[in-house]
Design an enzyme around this catalytic site. Structure first.
Site, PDB file in Angstrom:
ATOM      1  N   HIS A 203       0.824  -1.042   0.123  1.00 19.22           N
ATOM      2  CA  HIS A 203      -0.041  -0.049   0.216  1.00 19.22           C
ATOM      3  C   HIS A 203       0.724   1.227  -0.038  1.00 19.22           C
ATOM      4  CE1 HIS A 203      -3.541  -2.425   1.771  1.00 19.22           C
ATOM      5  NE2 HIS A 203      -3.438  -2.794   0.567  1.00 19.22           N
ATOM      6  N   HIS A 234      -3.385   3.864  -2.762  1.00 23.08           N
ATOM      7  CA  HIS A 234      -3.576   2.330  -3.032  1.00 23.08           C
ATOM      8  C   HIS A 234      -3.695   1.621  -1.636  1.00 23.08           C
ATOM      9  CE1 HIS A 234      -1.663  -2.053  -3.843  1.00 23.08           C
ATOM     10  NE2 HIS A 234      -2.736  -1.839  -3.969  1.00 23.08           N
ATOM     11  N   HIS A 325      -9.333  -3.957  -6.707  1.00 27.65           N
ATOM     12  CA  HIS A 325      -8.722  -4.970  -7.670  1.00 27.65           C
ATOM     13  C   HIS A 325      -8.754  -6.510  -6.817  1.00 27.65           C
ATOM     14  CE1 HIS A 325      -4.903  -2.627  -6.660  1.00 27.65           C
ATOM     15  NE2 HIS A 325      -5.121  -3.420  -5.882  1.00 27.65           N
ATOM     16  N   HIS A 400      -3.373  -5.347 -12.630  1.00 24.90           N
ATOM     17  CA  HIS A 400      -3.641  -4.465 -11.480  1.00 24.90           C
ATOM     18  C   HIS A 400      -2.314  -3.715 -11.020  1.00 24.90           C
ATOM     19  CE1 HIS A 400      -1.793  -7.112  -8.950  1.00 24.90           C
ATOM     20  NE2 HIS A 400      -1.996  -6.550  -7.803  1.00 24.90           N
ATOM     21  N   GLY A 401      -1.157  -4.239 -11.767  1.00 27.44           N
ATOM     22  CA  GLY A 401       0.083  -3.443 -11.047  1.00 27.44           C
ATOM     23  C   GLY A 401       1.278  -3.972 -11.905  1.00 27.44           C
ATOM     24  N   ALA A 402       2.483  -4.089 -11.422  1.00 24.20           N
ATOM     25  CA  ALA A 402       3.619  -4.577 -12.182  1.00 24.20           C
ATOM     26  C   ALA A 402       3.700  -6.130 -11.838  1.00 24.20           C
ATOM     27  CB  ALA A 402       4.998  -4.090 -11.664  1.00 24.20           C
TER      28      ALA A 402
END
Length: 477
Positions: A203, A234, A325, A400-402
Site C-alpha cells: 500500500h 493504493h 482489484h 492491476h500492477g507490475a
DNA sequence: ATGTAC
C-alpha cells in the site's frame, strides 16, 4: 514456468487445456519472457480455480500474475450460481476491495517541485501509514454499521469528501447488498480506529507526474495533460477485511464436505453462492468493500487537507476514478450464445469496461473505463482505458500492477530499505516510510518490468495505455 | 494483505 507446457495461441496468450479435475481451460496472458519468470505455482493455482464447482468459460491469469492465497494474484474466474457455482473468500483476497484511486491536481510539476520536501513531510504527517496504524477517527457500533452499509457515500456524508467524488467510484461509492450484521465483532473491533489509514505491505500514497501521453483522446476525457501532478492512493479494507476473510474462509473450509465440494487446496475454501454460507459471505464481503471505499474516501480528504496546508489555498483534487482489484461482483456476461448472471472473482485484477458500457460515467463512455495500474516505487505507473472486445478475452479485466517478481522474503535478503530510499532520492523520488523493512520488500527490483506487463495487456486486447506516470513522492506503508 | 502464528 516453461512455455512448452502450454499451448501458444499468440505471442501474448498461452492456453492450459483442461486436465485432471479441471472443468474449464485456463489462459495466461504473458510474453515469453514474462511467462518464463512466472512461478510454476501460478499454473497449479489456476488449474485449482478451474476445478471449482460451477466455474464457467475460461479462467484467466493477467500478465502481472504471481502466486497468492488460493487464487493466483492476477486471477479472474466467473462462477455460475445456477450451476452450483461457488464463492471463495481466498479468491477475493484477504484485503477485500483493495484498490487504487487517482486524484487530479490540475497543477504542473514545475509548480510542485519547489515544495516537494514540504509536501512529502505534510503527507507523511497527515496520512497514518504502517502495520497497525491508527487514525483520528473512532467508530462506535452504529457508525460502523452505517460505514459498512454505505461505503464512500457514508464518508462523504460525514464531510470526508465531496458529492462529485461518488460519480467516479464503482457503484457510486456504495456496494449494494452489504449486510453489516454479518461482520463479526472481532472484525469491527479491529477497524474501530483504523479508518483513514494506509496500512502496510504494497500500500502507498504517491504523488506522480504525467510523463507520457499515449492516447490523446482518452487522456483528454480523463483530464490528463503532460506534466500534470496526480495523486494515487493504493489501499484496502485494513483489519476488517482481513478478519472477514479469515472468519469466512474458516467456515467455508469446515462446510465444504457438507456441500460435497472437493477442494483442490484448503486455501481455495469456498461455498455455493446459493447456500446460506455463500449468501452470508457475500453480504459480509460487500460490507468489507464498503469499508475499503470509505477508507480511500477518508484518505482523499486527508490528502486534500495536506495540499491545502502546503500550498495555502484550496486545491480541488477531483477524483479521476477508483477501482477495486480484490473483489467478486455479480455481472452479466455472454457464455456461448446466451447471457448469464455470473459471479466474477477478480483477485489482483482490475475491471476494465469497454467504451459504451452502461455502468460507465457519461464522460468516459466514448473512451472506456479508466484502468489504474500501480507500478513499483521507482518505476512507472500507467493509466489505461477499457477496450471493445475485452469481454470475450478476460471478462473485461486487466492487470492491476507490475506484479511481484520475487517473494517478500527474497526481496528482504536482496535489498536494504535505506539503500533503496537513497537510490530513489537520487532519482528525484522522495520516500517517507515507517518501515525500511517494508521498503526492502517493495523495492522496485522485487517487481516485474511494468512496461512489459502493459505491452502484453495492450497487445492481448485487455486494455490500452493512455498515460504513463512516474512517482515524485511515495508514502509507503 | 494482516494487532506479520492459535
Amino acid at each position: 514456468m516453461r512455455p512448452d507446457t502450454l499451448e501458444r495461441i499468440s505471442p501474448w496468450e498461452w492456453r492450459l487445456q483442461p486436465t485432471g479435475s479441471m472443468r474449464v481451460p485456463g489462459v495466461i496472458y504473458a510474453s515469453e519472457p514474462l511467462l518464463r519468470d512466472m512461478e510454476e505455482d501460478v499454473l497449479i493455482q489456476l488449474a485449482g480455480v478451474a476445478s471449482l464447482p460451477g466455474v464457467t468459460g475460461t479462467v484467466y491469469a493477467m500478465p502481472d500474475a504471481h502466486t497468492g492465497f488460493g487464487f493466483p494474484i492476477g486471477g479472474v474466474a466467473a462462477m455460475d450460481p445456477d450451476r452450483g457455482g461457488v464463492i471463495s473468500a481466498g479468491g477475493v483476497g484477504y484485503d477485500i476491495a483493495c484498490g487504487v484511486r487517482v486524484l487530479l491536481s490540475g497543477m504542473h510539476i514545475d509548480d510542485l517541485l519547489p515544495h516537494q520536501e514540504t509536501l512529502a513531510d505534510a503527507l507523511f504527517a497527515t496520512i497514518p501509514a504502517g502495520v497497525g496504524s491508527t487514525g483520528a477517527i473512532r467508530l462506535n457500533d452504529d457508525e460502523t454499521d452505517a460505514m459498512l452499509a454505505r461505503g464512500a457515500a457514508w464518508a462523504v456524508g460525514r464531510g470526508w469528501g465531496r458529492g462529485d467524488d461518488l460519480a467516479h467510484i464503482e457503484d457510486h461509492g456504495t456496494a449494494p447488498g452489504a449486510e453489516p450484521e454479518l461482520v463479526s465483532a472481532e472484525a469491527r473491533k479491529r477497524q474501530r480506529d483504523e479508518m483513514g489509514t494506509l496500512g502496510s505491505g504494497n500500500h502507498y500514497l504517491e504523488i506522480q507526474v504525467v510523463e507520457d501521453i499515449i492516447d490523446a483522446t482518452a487522456a483528454e476525457a480523463f483530464g490528463l495533460r503532460l506534466g500534470d501532478v496526480l495523486v494515487a492512493i493504493h489501499c484496502g479494507s485494513r483489519g476488517l477485511g482481513h478478519q472477514v476473510a479469515t472468519d469466512y474462509s474458516k467456515l467455508m473450509l469446515a462446510e465444504a464436505p457438507k456441500h460435497k465440494i472437493t477442494l483442490p487446496h484448503r486455501d481455495l475454501a469456498c461455498a455455493p453462492i446459493r447456500s446460506e454460507l455463500g449468501r452470508r459471505y457475500l453480504g459480509a464481503m460487500r460490507a468489507g468493500i464498503n469499508c475499503a471505499l470509505a477508507n480511500r474516501q477518508i484518505l482523499t480528504h486527508l490528502v486534500r487537507e495536506a495540499f491545502e496546508r502546503v500550498f495555502r489555498k484550496s486545491v480541488a483534487l477531483p477524483l479521476l476514478y477508483d477501482v477495486a482489484h480484490n473483489t467478486c461482483r455479480e455481472e452479466e456476461h455472454r457464455v456461448g450464445p446466451v447471457s448469464r448472471r455470473l459471479y466474477v472473482h477478480r483477485k489482483g485484477a482490475t475491471r476494465a469496461l469497454p467504451p459504451g458500457h452502461p455502468a460507465l460515467p457519461a464522460e468516459f463512455s466514448k473512451v472506456g473505463q479508466p484502468v489504474l495500474v500501480g507500478g513499483s516505487m521507482g518505476t512507472a505507473s500507467y493509466i489505461l482505458a477499457g477496450v471493445a472486445g475485452s469481454e470475450g478475452k478476460s471478462l473485461s479485466s486487466a492487470c492491476h500492477g507490475a506484479g511481484r517478481l520475487m517473494s517478500r522474503g527474497e526481496a528482504k535478503r536482496r535489498f536494504q530499505g535505506r539503500e533503496v530510499v537513497g537510490s530513489l532520492k537520487r532519482q528525484g523520488i522522495l520516500v517517507r516510510t515507517p518501515s525500511f523493512k517494508g521498503v526492502a520488500e517493495e523495492a522496485p527490483g522485487a517487481y516485474k518490468d511494468v512496461h512489459m506487463v502493459i505491452e502484453v495487456t495492450q497487445h492481448a486486447g485487455l486494455a490500452r495505455p493512455v498515460a504513463k506516470v512516474r512517482p515524485v513522492i511515495n508514502v509507503k506503508g
